[in-house]
Design an enzyme around this catalytic site. Structure first.
Site, short mmCIF file in Angstrom:
data_model
loop_
_atom_site.label_atom_id
_atom_site.label_comp_id
_atom_site.label_asym_id
_atom_site.label_seq_id
_atom_site.Cartn_x
_atom_site.Cartn_y
_atom_site.Cartn_z
N ASN A 7 0.88 -1.17 0.00
CA ASN A 7 0.00 0.00 0.00
C ASN A 7 0.91 1.22 0.00
OD1 ASN A 7 -1.81 2.03 0.47
ND2 ASN A 7 -2.75 1.11 2.27
N ARG A 91 -2.45 -2.17 -3.57
CA ARG A 91 -3.67 -1.39 -3.40
C ARG A 91 -3.58 -0.19 -4.35
NH1 ARG A 91 -5.20 2.96 1.13
NH2 ARG A 91 -7.34 3.24 0.49
N HIS A 180 -13.00 2.66 -0.23
CA HIS A 180 -12.99 1.57 0.78
C HIS A 180 -13.65 0.32 0.21
CE1 HIS A 180 -13.27 4.98 3.99
NE2 HIS A 180 -12.01 4.57 3.93
N GLY A 212 -11.19 7.99 8.02
CA GLY A 212 -12.08 8.22 6.88
C GLY A 212 -13.24 7.25 7.04
N ARG A 241 -12.49 15.19 7.61
CA ARG A 241 -13.20 15.57 6.38
C ARG A 241 -14.65 15.93 6.69
NH1 ARG A 241 -11.52 10.26 3.15
NH2 ARG A 241 -9.65 10.07 4.42
N PHE A 284 -11.15 9.74 17.69
CA PHE A 284 -12.38 9.58 18.45
C PHE A 284 -12.13 9.29 19.94
CE2 PHE A 284 -16.09 9.83 15.70
CZ PHE A 284 -15.46 9.97 14.47
N ARG A 285 -10.98 8.70 20.25
CA ARG A 285 -10.71 8.44 21.68
C ARG A 285 -10.52 9.75 22.42
NH1 ARG A 285 -6.52 3.92 19.83
NH2 ARG A 285 -6.36 5.55 18.27
N GLU A 384 -8.26 -5.44 4.95
CA GLU A 384 -8.06 -5.13 3.53
C GLU A 384 -6.84 -5.85 2.96
OE1 GLU A 384 -8.82 -1.11 4.97
OE2 GLU A 384 -9.45 -0.61 2.94
#
Ligand code: AMP
Length: 400
Positions: A7, A91, A180, A212, A241, A284-285, A384
């Protein structure tokens, strides 16, 4: 067979070496600061200590060479020689309308990926550099391109057309592509497997909630809609975003703040989302910790985020005329227990019931709804890299 999954970003390169027979990860790692001072390779071989190699990486070809050296090293290597790497799976972010599935890379494919550079200027050129560097170091190893957009190519015209002059679609291919895709494909298949069904029997909504994020509607195995669009900026509110906004806001803010459209674009991509609302963090934490400390904007950011996900679930239930299963995946979807519960609060009208005890899980495959729930809710970790390794194995097995 051993598959090297790559990737490649503009200054980074992530890799995993996967044994496709056992699906075990033999080693994984990351090259950072390629082409910049202070380049470093972090290599983690399975069952051995992680190593950090600080050495100059002026370009991606040098980085790939260092990865191969690390994988074959007598101390921290996991294979004896390059001969034990049977294929490379890359990827690739944007396949445009050309690629509805993964492909073995040849000159024609390389040219077609290059044609999509316009649609993903930050990603596709870097992906191409990764492919060309690997070709240089491993000229005889087959390579496969796995596209983020491919799974969404089954969307009908009504889902991918924007309400814009049709000429923009004809001239510039402006339409919804979605991203995704490898994750939505993997997670929807895994959801059906966990429920003991085939994907072709089910209507599934996948909520890929990471830094994302995107939501997709997978109707009897085919993606029929997804929240990201021409670029990965559209859809739900994300870490940094904005997700979907009134397009007129751009011109309004450009005039008020005396900034250019390019600067506005950077704000929408890097300074918006839950970071923009909370002014705390994109993580988010951190936002949860601030909200627990009564930070009003952190609370507002979380509420707006959950609400935006719930709205897409409602929209995609309508798109499929029903839903059998809703799967949560990626960093937030897999780990944020209270977040899943908050989103589930909006889904009572569907007859869904989250089971608080079952929902008390992080990063594990599990049904998190009650027996009585009319729609199954699930936590399904995405993978992924494994999906890329599987698709690479399948393609080169057919070819050989
Ligand atoms: P990803 O882009 O999939 O790596 O997801 C990154 C996001 O997942 C970050 O915002 C993290 O805060 C979030 N995340 C990871 N672990 C947890 C956790 N235990 N609880 C809440 N959020 C988490």
């Amino acid at each position: 067979m051993n598959i090297l999954v790559i990737n490649c970003g503009s200054s980074s390169l992530k890799y995993q070496l996967i044994d496709s027979d056992t699906e075990a990860v033999l080693a994984k790692g990351l090259c950072e600061r390629i082409g910049i001072d202070g380049s470093v390779l972090t290599h983690a071989p399975a069952g051995k200590d992680k190593v950090k190699i600080e050495t100059s990486m002026p370009n991606h070809t040098v980085a790939v060479k260092l990865v191969i050296d690390a994988l074959t090293d007598t101390n921290h290597g996991v294979v004896q020689s390059l001969d034990e790497i049977n294929a490379v799976g890359h990827r690739v972010v944007h396949g445009g309308e050309k690629f509805a599935s993964s492909v073995i890379i040849d000159d024609e494919v390389l040219a077609a990926i290059k044609e999509c550079n316009d649609l993903a200027p930050l990603h596709n050129p870097a992906n191409l550099i990764g492919i060309n560097s690997c070709k240089e170091i491993m000229p005889n190893v087959p390579m496969v391109a796995v596209f983020d957009t491919a799974f969404h190519q089954t969307m009908p015209e009504k889902a991918y057309l924007y309400g814009l002059p049709y000429a923009y679609y004809e001239k510039y291919k402006v339409r919804r592509y979605g991203f995704h895709g490898t994750s939505h494909d993997y997670v929807s298949a895994r959801t059906a497997e966990i429920l003991g069904k085939t994907r072709e029997e089910l209507k599934i909504i996948v909520c890929h909630l990471g830094n994302g994020g995107s939501v997709s509607a997978v109707d009897h195995g085919k993606c029929v809609d997804t929240s990201m669009g021409l670029t990965p900026l559209e859809g739900i509110i994300m870490g940094t975003r904005s997700g979907s906004i009134d397009p007129a806001i751009c011109d309004f803010i450009c005039q008020k703040e005396n900034i250019t459209p390019a600067e506005m674009n950077t704000i929408l991509n890097k300074k918006s989302g839950v970071l923009g609302i909370s002014n705390v963090s994109s993580d988010f934490r951190d936002i949860e910790a601030a909200a627990a400390n009564n930070n009003k904007l952190a609370k507002a950011a979380l509420e707006a985020f959950y609400y935006s996900v719930a709205k897409y679930i409602g929209a995609y239930t309508a798109a499929m005329n029903g839903v059998d299963a809703i799967a949560f995946t990626a960093g937030v979807g897999e780990n944020n227990i209270s977040g899943r519960a908050e989103i589930a609060k909006y889904l009572g009208y569907l007859g869904t019931e989250i089971d608080a005890e079952k929902n008390n899980v992080r990063g594990e495959d599990r049904v998190i709804s009650t027996e009585a729930s009319k729609v199954a809710l699930l936590c399904v970790p995405t993978n992924e890299e494994l999906a890329i390794a599987r698709q690479t194995t399948a393609l080169i097995s057919v070819a050989s």
